[in-house]
Enzyme design. Sequence first.
Site, PDB file in Angstrom:
ATOM      1  N   LYS A 159      -4.728  -6.910   3.145  1.00  0.00           N
ATOM      2  CA  LYS A 159      -4.683  -5.769   2.208  1.00  0.00           C
ATOM      3  C   LYS A 159      -6.073  -5.475   1.649  1.00  0.00           C
ATOM      4  O   LYS A 159      -6.459  -4.316   1.460  1.00  0.00           O
ATOM      5  CB  LYS A 159      -3.694  -6.060   1.069  1.00  0.00           C
ATOM      6  CG  LYS A 159      -3.647  -4.965  -0.019  1.00  0.00           C
ATOM      7  CD  LYS A 159      -3.256  -3.610   0.553  1.00  0.00           C
ATOM      8  CE  LYS A 159      -2.903  -2.538  -0.451  1.00  0.00           C
ATOM      9  NZ  LYS A 159      -3.808  -2.231  -1.502  1.00  0.00           N
ATOM     10  N   SER A 162       0.824  -1.208   0.000  1.00  0.00           N
ATOM     11  CA  SER A 162       0.000   0.000   0.000  1.00  0.00           C
ATOM     12  C   SER A 162       0.854   1.252   0.000  1.00  0.00           C
ATOM     13  O   SER A 162       1.952   1.270   0.548  1.00  0.00           O
ATOM     14  CB  SER A 162      -0.920   0.032   1.222  1.00  0.00           C
ATOM     15  OG  SER A 162      -1.735   1.191   1.164  1.00  0.00           O
ATOM     16  N   HIS A 172      -7.888  -3.659   4.264  1.00  0.00           N
ATOM     17  CA  HIS A 172      -7.319  -2.297   4.280  1.00  0.00           C
ATOM     18  C   HIS A 172      -8.017  -1.444   3.222  1.00  0.00           C
ATOM     19  O   HIS A 172      -8.446  -0.313   3.474  1.00  0.00           O
ATOM     20  CB  HIS A 172      -5.807  -2.379   4.010  1.00  0.00           C
ATOM     21  CG  HIS A 172      -5.176  -1.081   3.594  1.00  0.00           C
ATOM     22  ND1 HIS A 172      -5.341  -0.527   2.332  1.00  0.00           N
ATOM     23  CD2 HIS A 172      -4.402  -0.198   4.272  1.00  0.00           C
ATOM     24  CE1 HIS A 172      -4.696   0.618   2.260  1.00  0.00           C
ATOM     25  NE2 HIS A 172      -4.109   0.842   3.421  1.00  0.00           N
ATOM     26  N   ASN A 173      -8.153  -2.000   2.036  1.00  0.00           N
ATOM     27  CA  ASN A 173      -8.791  -1.239   0.958  1.00  0.00           C
ATOM     28  C   ASN A 173     -10.268  -0.992   1.245  1.00  0.00           C
ATOM     29  O   ASN A 173     -10.802   0.058   0.908  1.00  0.00           O
ATOM     30  CB  ASN A 173      -8.636  -1.974  -0.382  1.00  0.00           C
ATOM     31  CG  ASN A 173      -7.238  -1.808  -0.954  1.00  0.00           C
ATOM     32  OD1 ASN A 173      -6.297  -1.523  -0.226  1.00  0.00           O
ATOM     33  ND2 ASN A 173      -7.094  -1.987  -2.247  1.00  0.00           N
ATOM     34  N   GLU A 223     -10.391   1.800   3.445  1.00  0.00           N
ATOM     35  CA  GLU A 223     -10.046   2.959   2.589  1.00  0.00           C
ATOM     36  C   GLU A 223     -11.297   3.467   1.856  1.00  0.00           C
ATOM     37  O   GLU A 223     -11.586   4.670   1.840  1.00  0.00           O
ATOM     38  CB  GLU A 223      -8.965   2.492   1.608  1.00  0.00           C
ATOM     39  CG  GLU A 223      -8.590   3.431   0.486  1.00  0.00           C
ATOM     40  CD  GLU A 223      -7.588   2.748  -0.484  1.00  0.00           C
ATOM     41  OE1 GLU A 223      -6.525   2.285  -0.027  1.00  0.00           O
ATOM     42  OE2 GLU A 223      -7.884   2.669  -1.695  1.00  0.00           O
TER      43      GLU A 223
END
Length: 467
Positions: A184, A130, A187-188, A191
């Site tokens: 990940k 990231s 995480h997105n 986001e």
Amino acid sequence: MVRADIGIYGLGTMGSALALNLAEKGFDVAVTNRDADEIFDIMREADALAGKLHGHEALADFIVGLKTPRVILFMIPSGTPMDAMIEMVAPLLQAGDTIIDGGNANFHDTRRRAAALAEVDLHFVGMGVSGGEKGARHGPSMMVGGTAHSWEQLEPMLRAIAARYEGDPCVAHLGPDGAGHFVKTVHNGIEYADMQMIAEAYAIMRFGLGMRAGDIGAQFEAWNKGPLRSYLMEITGEILSYEDGDVLFVDLIRDTAGQKGTGRWTVIEALQMGQSASMIEAAVAARSWSSEKDLRERLAAQYGAQREAVSVSLEQVEQALMAGRILGYAQGFRILQQAAEAYDWPLDFARIAQIWRAGCIIRSALLDDIAEAYTAHSGVRQLLEAPKIAGKLKGAMPGLRAVAGAALSGGHAAPALTGAVGFYDSMRQGSGTANIIQAQRDFFGQHGFERLDQEGRHHGPWWESEA
Ligand code: 6PG
């Protein structure tokens, strides 16, 4: 000939940036690409680092140019191209070599690939990277999934190139096979939710409070100096300062949002595990609806697109963003907890929060509190139960409620902020409304229910009256 410490296949923006970052930290990096022009470009660009970069046009030379056991990082589009590359490269490798997929891959694919390669004694690492191009070049946050053997090979290199938070490199081995790509993906998802809430707050300030865009940007910049400090807040403040002649630059951008899939995957995985990432779903939905611009324009003509002035204070908007952010992270961490159980991954939630504190897109001041909440001795099971987080959320909820309420009554679309209130209110009710759902299910389908006052499974009196 120098044998390189690592090979990078794929010299797009991210691959080139990682290659240069590794070379700058003193590692010998072999590079190659499907189209040789990119190899010449990076070798030219790298000038000062050229001695550390070793370009190869032929795949076989690239592989021979690596120290054994080899480490090859693929920075290529996720999906079928990765399978095609594995098929091409695996026969050229030896037992103990590691292939890394540094793209935003679906973790199910990563698990499948890791299992298939393990059969031939090859290691497969799914690594979430990231921070975009700047992060990759000067310090990304990296979420690594794979075997202990691969981590041993990779750790020194990844620690050297990672972003640092107060000296701590933002990289960790999170578990086997798909663990890194899963983290990940979540995480997105976080986001997506955070970006959406910032966009909603912007709309309320611009169209509900009648603020000038430049002033909204300045407000975001001011908030970025306080508890809301985060990369996304910072860049939104900056974005709103750009003008093109007399026109605000963002007003020139078509309001249809793209998405490559990670937000959607987060929602799908949450649902598969019996969870709900409703705020992330709201953000995914908002992007999907945005892409139907023609329909929206027709419906605007049919229903009217007016948005009313609202009376909320900027302090309340700030609180709304803080409460929304806490609830968004809480949904993300709930999914991580669920996945750790479902896939038997030893996910360390404190460490995940720590490696998100620098380099990545969702880096924010709040992650310090989240890391603290999850430290091994805290005994906290769910983020919302952590005393410091709960204190912050309680303090910020009145603002979120006011802003969400104003958005609803004023006709401002705010699916993430309003959804956040629904999530909060649902989770803080020890007694909810699911008794009605259970009664309905039993009424039409004899599904049965548990009673509060008796053991066992029961049916309602509606069945007795029919007997
Ligand atoms: C990051 C970003 C990065 C990229 C995503 C966004 O952590 O650096 O998340 O991976 O921006 O692909 O995905 P969308 O195109 O779906 O917004």
